[in-house]
Design an enzyme around this catalytic site. Structure first.
Site, PDB file in Angstrom:
ATOM      1  N   ASP A 128       0.858  -1.179   0.000  1.00 55.41           N
ATOM      2  CA  ASP A 128       0.000   0.000   0.000  1.00 55.41           C
ATOM      3  C   ASP A 128       0.902   1.240   0.000  1.00 55.41           C
ATOM      4  OD1 ASP A 128      -2.964   0.956   0.477  1.00 55.41           O
ATOM      5  OD2 ASP A 128      -1.826   1.980   2.029  1.00 55.41           O
ATOM      6  N   HIS A 323      -6.917  -6.674  -0.932  1.00 51.20           N
ATOM      7  CA  HIS A 323      -5.919  -5.604  -0.797  1.00 51.20           C
ATOM      8  C   HIS A 323      -4.817  -5.907   0.208  1.00 51.20           C
ATOM      9  CE1 HIS A 323      -4.318  -1.567  -0.898  1.00 51.20           C
ATOM     10  NE2 HIS A 323      -4.509  -1.413   0.398  1.00 51.20           N
TER      11      HIS A 323
END
Length: 345
Positions: A128, A323
């Site tokens: 991320d 994610h």
């Protein structure tokens, strides 16, 4: 009779305030904790093992703890694995003012951390926002980077237009990254019920979650992007959630959100790197259900990345993964990092 002289006030010694009582850190086999002085600030790190250094850089809203599986896995494979709480998170300093969180500050922290650990070079692995940080450290200081592994966020060259106006045109005024720009707004929402908010966010962007619209409702907030009845995903235990919730309830979310509040500054600051390429060997990992890459052509991803990271060894898409790459697929990610780092010069 003369008035008696006024007696001097007794000396009262200064007693510094007691340091805040911090929650106990979770115990992991072979993992130790310490606080280092990095770029003039305190940085908390978790570390395990001996051997070539692998730095593990987390994203939002995460902590060193998001690398709990890789810390022990890399140590067992003969590496020195170090996962810091990055600037603004956990037990690392959170400077006041969003302008203290530019990409130059963040890369500077990584550079200083390598030195504070007594090392000259490192393999960087990021997820991320940590992926963005790993890519940009490799871009700015390739002399310090043996190899770079990005997860979820692929490297993208500096765009020709400033990012905030471009987001407004492409995604609309309510795009969640634009919602994050207003100081105090997202942190108030996320801080209202920290455990419940984390569950909604983590579950709503996991591999088993349906696709979501990234536009914040006009009459709602960021968490309204995700189901209100979300349940804790299987890869996150109740004890894991307690670690995250305990730290963010104590620190709040401003430090992490300040990374988003430098999108325009970072665009300005990286002008000298326009069309620069990442030279160290590279690895990319992402889930096929990750909202960041869900709509991209996965068959072209490696070729597109190789234009800007010519040393790309592999771009691997993990089926069914969302994610939270290294937490949802811990064994696959650890094995991929071990293979990648073992093959480097």
């Amino acid at each position: 009779m003369a008035e008696p002289a006024e007696l001097p006030a007794p000396h009262v010694p200064y007693v510094p305030p007691a340091p805040p009582v911090l929650p106990e850190l979770p115990e992991l086999p072979g993992v130790t904790h310490r606080t280092l002085r990095v770029a003039g600030r305190a940085m908390h790190v978790a570390e395990a093992g001996e051997g070539p250094l692998v730095l593990l850089l987390h994203g939002f809203p995460e902590l060193w703890y998001s690398w709990r599986h890789q810390l022990t896995g890399l140590a067992g494979a003969g590496f020195r694995a170090v996962a810091p709480d990055l600037r603004g998170y956990g037990r690392t300093d959170s400077p006041a003012g969003a302008e203290q969180y530019t990409i130059h500050h963040l890369v500077g922290d990584v550079v200083a951390l390598i030195g504070a650990l007594g090392e000259r070079r490192a393999v960087l692995a990021g997820h991320d926002w940590g992926s963005q940080l790993a890519w940009h450290t490799a871009l700015m200081r390739p002399d310090l980077v043996r190899g770079v592994a990005g997860m979820s966020i692929p490297y993208r060259p500096r765009p020709g237009l400033p990012p905030l106006p471009a987001m407004r045109r492409a995604m609309g005024e309510r795009f969640y990254m634009l919602y994050f720009q207003e100081p105090g707004c997202a942190e108030a929402e996320l801080g209202r019920d920290v455990p419940a908010g984390l569950v909604r966010l983590l579950a709503g962007t996991s591999g088993e979650a349906p696709a979501f619209d990234p536009a914040v409702p006009a009459d709602g907030g960021f968490l309204d992007l995700f189901p209100a009845d979300a349940r804790r995903p299987d890869w996150l235990t109740a004890a894991d959630l307690a670690v995250y919730a305990g730290e963010f309830a104590r620190t709040g979310f401003t430090g992490g959100l300040n990374w988003y509040r430098n999108l325009h500054r970072n665009w300005d600051l990286t002008a000298p790197l326009n069309r620069a390429r990442i030279e160290p060997p590279a690895l990319y990992l992402a889930g096929d259900h990750d909202f960041v890459v869900r709509d991209l052509d996965h068959t072209r991803l490696a070729d597109d990345l190789r234009l800007w990271a010519p040393g790309l060894r592999e771009a691997r898409i993990l089926p069914g993964c969302g994610h939270w790459t290294q937490q949802e697929r811990p064994d696959e990610v650890t094995a991929a990092l071990v293979d990648f780092a073992s093959a480097l010069d």
